[in-house]
Design a protein around this motif. Sequence first.
Motif, PDB file in Angstrom:
ATOM      1  N   LYS A 121      42.679  34.099  -7.440  1.00 26.96           N
ATOM      2  CA  LYS A 121      43.798  34.917  -6.985  1.00 26.96           C
ATOM      3  C   LYS A 121      43.519  36.385  -7.285  1.00 26.96           C
ATOM      4  O   LYS A 121      43.068  36.724  -8.374  1.00 26.96           O
ATOM      5  N   GLY A 122      43.782  37.239  -6.329  1.00 26.53           N
ATOM      6  CA  GLY A 122      43.614  38.667  -6.537  1.00 26.53           C
ATOM      7  C   GLY A 122      42.301  39.184  -5.983  1.00 26.53           C
ATOM      8  O   GLY A 122      41.510  38.450  -5.385  1.00 26.53           O
ATOM      9  N   HIS A 123      42.053  40.454  -6.220  1.00 28.68           N
ATOM     10  CA  HIS A 123      40.931  41.141  -5.581  1.00 28.68           C
ATOM     11  C   HIS A 123      39.938  41.735  -6.580  1.00 28.68           C
ATOM     12  O   HIS A 123      39.043  42.472  -6.175  1.00 28.68           O
ATOM     13  N   SER A 124      40.067  41.406  -7.862  1.00 31.55           N
ATOM     14  CA  SER A 124      39.232  42.063  -8.869  1.00 31.55           C
ATOM     15  C   SER A 124      37.763  41.678  -8.781  1.00 31.55           C
ATOM     16  O   SER A 124      36.899  42.404  -9.280  1.00 31.55           O
ATOM     17  N   MET A 125      37.443  40.516  -8.154  1.00 31.64           N
ATOM     18  CA  MET A 125      36.048  40.095  -8.065  1.00 31.64           C
ATOM     19  C   MET A 125      35.480  40.241  -6.654  1.00 31.64           C
ATOM     20  O   MET A 125      34.384  39.778  -6.365  1.00 31.64           O
ATOM     21  N   GLU A 126      36.220  40.870  -5.753  1.00 34.93           N
ATOM     22  CA  GLU A 126      35.661  41.156  -4.431  1.00 34.93           C
ATOM     23  C   GLU A 126      34.653  42.299  -4.571  1.00 34.93           C
ATOM     24  O   GLU A 126      34.794  43.166  -5.437  1.00 34.93           O
ATOM     25  N   LEU A 159      38.738  35.080 -13.630  1.00 24.05           N
ATOM     26  CA  LEU A 159      37.288  35.054 -13.421  1.00 24.05           C
ATOM     27  C   LEU A 159      36.747  36.467 -13.571  1.00 24.05           C
ATOM     28  O   LEU A 159      37.198  37.377 -12.882  1.00 24.05           O
ATOM     29  N   LYS A 160      35.789  36.637 -14.470  1.00 18.96           N
ATOM     30  CA  LYS A 160      35.201  37.950 -14.696  1.00 18.96           C
ATOM     31  C   LYS A 160      33.734  37.778 -15.088  1.00 18.96           C
ATOM     32  O   LYS A 160      33.314  36.730 -15.609  1.00 18.96           O
ATOM     33  N   ARG A 161      32.973  38.845 -14.880  1.00 17.38           N
ATOM     34  CA  ARG A 161      31.575  38.871 -15.303  1.00 17.38           C
ATOM     35  C   ARG A 161      31.529  39.281 -16.773  1.00 17.38           C
ATOM     36  O   ARG A 161      32.212  40.222 -17.179  1.00 17.38           O
ATOM     37  N   VAL A 162      30.730  38.571 -17.559  1.00 14.57           N
ATOM     38  CA  VAL A 162      30.740  38.745 -19.018  1.00 14.57           C
ATOM     39  C   VAL A 162      29.598  39.657 -19.468  1.00 14.57           C
ATOM     40  O   VAL A 162      28.459  39.525 -19.001  1.00 14.57           O
ATOM     41  N   LYS A 163      29.941  40.565 -20.375  1.00 14.88           N
ATOM     42  CA  LYS A 163      28.933  41.402 -21.049  1.00 14.88           C
ATOM     43  C   LYS A 163      29.268  41.445 -22.531  1.00 14.88           C
ATOM     44  O   LYS A 163      30.383  41.804 -22.917  1.00 14.88           O
ATOM     45  N   ILE A 169      33.498  41.480 -26.347  1.00 19.65           N
ATOM     46  CA  ILE A 169      33.053  41.052 -25.020  1.00 19.65           C
ATOM     47  C   ILE A 169      33.799  41.881 -23.987  1.00 19.65           C
ATOM     48  O   ILE A 169      35.017  42.089 -24.097  1.00 19.65           O
ATOM     49  N   LEU A 170      33.067  42.358 -23.011  1.00 22.34           N
ATOM     50  CA  LEU A 170      33.685  43.038 -21.877  1.00 22.34           C
ATOM     51  C   LEU A 170      33.769  42.069 -20.704  1.00 22.34           C
ATOM     52  O   LEU A 170      32.773  41.447 -20.335  1.00 22.34           O
ATOM     53  N   LEU A 171      34.956  41.927 -20.162  1.00 23.79           N
ATOM     54  CA  LEU A 171      35.149  41.128 -18.952  1.00 23.79           C
ATOM     55  C   LEU A 171      35.173  42.102 -17.787  1.00 23.79           C
ATOM     56  O   LEU A 171      36.134  42.861 -17.597  1.00 23.79           O
ATOM     57  N   MET A 172      34.097  42.070 -17.001  1.00 25.88           N
ATOM     58  CA  MET A 172      33.869  43.088 -15.984  1.00 25.88           C
ATOM     59  C   MET A 172      34.279  42.597 -14.595  1.00 25.88           C
ATOM     60  O   MET A 172      33.801  41.552 -14.136  1.00 25.88           O
ATOM     61  N   PRO A 173      35.145  43.330 -13.899  1.00 26.63           N
ATOM     62  CA  PRO A 173      35.420  43.017 -12.495  1.00 26.63           C
ATOM     63  C   PRO A 173      34.279  43.503 -11.617  1.00 26.63           C
ATOM     64  O   PRO A 173      33.616  44.492 -11.940  1.00 26.63           O
ATOM     65  N   ASP A 174      34.031  42.819 -10.519  1.00 26.72           N
ATOM     66  CA  ASP A 174      33.028  43.288  -9.567  1.00 26.72           C
ATOM     67  C   ASP A 174      33.597  44.364  -8.645  1.00 26.72           C
ATOM     68  O   ASP A 174      32.848  45.145  -8.052  1.00 26.72           O
ATOM     69  N   ASN A 175      34.906  44.393  -8.527  1.00 31.59           N
ATOM     70  CA  ASN A 175      35.581  45.421  -7.745  1.00 31.59           C
ATOM     71  C   ASN A 175      35.791  46.648  -8.639  1.00 31.59           C
ATOM     72  O   ASN A 175      36.502  46.592  -9.639  1.00 31.59           O
ATOM     73  N   ASP A 177      37.534  49.147  -8.374  1.00 34.09           N
ATOM     74  CA  ASP A 177      38.896  49.669  -8.450  1.00 34.09           C
ATOM     75  C   ASP A 177      39.676  49.086  -9.617  1.00 34.09           C
ATOM     76  O   ASP A 177      40.806  49.516  -9.886  1.00 34.09           O
ATOM     77  N   TYR A 178      39.090  48.115 -10.312  1.00 31.15           N
ATOM     78  CA  TYR A 178      39.754  47.463 -11.445  1.00 31.15           C
ATOM     79  C   TYR A 178      39.024  47.808 -12.739  1.00 31.15           C
ATOM     80  O   TYR A 178      37.812  48.042 -12.740  1.00 31.15           O
ATOM     81  N   ASP A 179      39.776  47.828 -13.840  1.00 33.20           N
ATOM     82  CA  ASP A 179      39.218  48.187 -15.141  1.00 33.20           C
ATOM     83  C   ASP A 179      38.720  46.956 -15.883  1.00 33.20           C
ATOM     84  O   ASP A 179      39.260  45.851 -15.716  1.00 33.20           O
TER      85      ASP A 179
END
Length: 202
Positions: A121-126, A159-163, A169-175, A177-179
């Motif tokens: 749901k949402g657009h953070s990983m687009e 769902l986020k990319r992990v660093k 841990i940083l949960l990174m969006p692929d979009n 426009d999101y923090d």
Amino acid sequence: MSENIKYYLSRKGITEIKDFANQLGFKYTTVLDWVNAKTYPRIDKIEKMAKYFGVDKADLVEKHIPNNIQGINKQNIKYIPLIGTIAMGTPITADENIERYIPEFFLDDIPTSELFALHCKGHSMELTIPDGAIAIIHQQPTVEDDEIAAVLIGEEATLKRVKHMGNSILLMPDNKDYDPIIVDKEHPAEILGKMIKYEVSM
């Protein structure tokens, strides 16, 4: 599913839903909701109906295709729980969390490890993962850097990319426009598993 149930009822010559429900020991109103596509039967009920009709579980779940088209190998199908809600303090695949089961086809051997699915749901990983997709998750408590993880924050899974960064841990969006979301002692979260694929319904 509802169309398949009606198809096999017709093929078996059963015209009354109540008779079918009584023969299998199901509530009439419950079966009526399945037939009218209001609710979805659990996996144990699907198995019982499949045995009654003399078909595979996949025959009840999948769309029918013409007889002259070669189907997939049904032995390579695994039924994965689609998580509708997440109850705190319970295993991710506990009954109260599961919305329904979805068939997943594997080209190679079916994984023996625990898998589950989540709505995206949402657009953070687009543009990587579109809104509305279904993500297939391999259940595991840790993931490597740059892998996409299902992470539980409070009562919401994201769902986020992990660093990894030291003790955080940083949960990174692929979009862009999101923090990013910071996970540490003051901002706890739980990794539920690693995304191995996603699917978009057509």
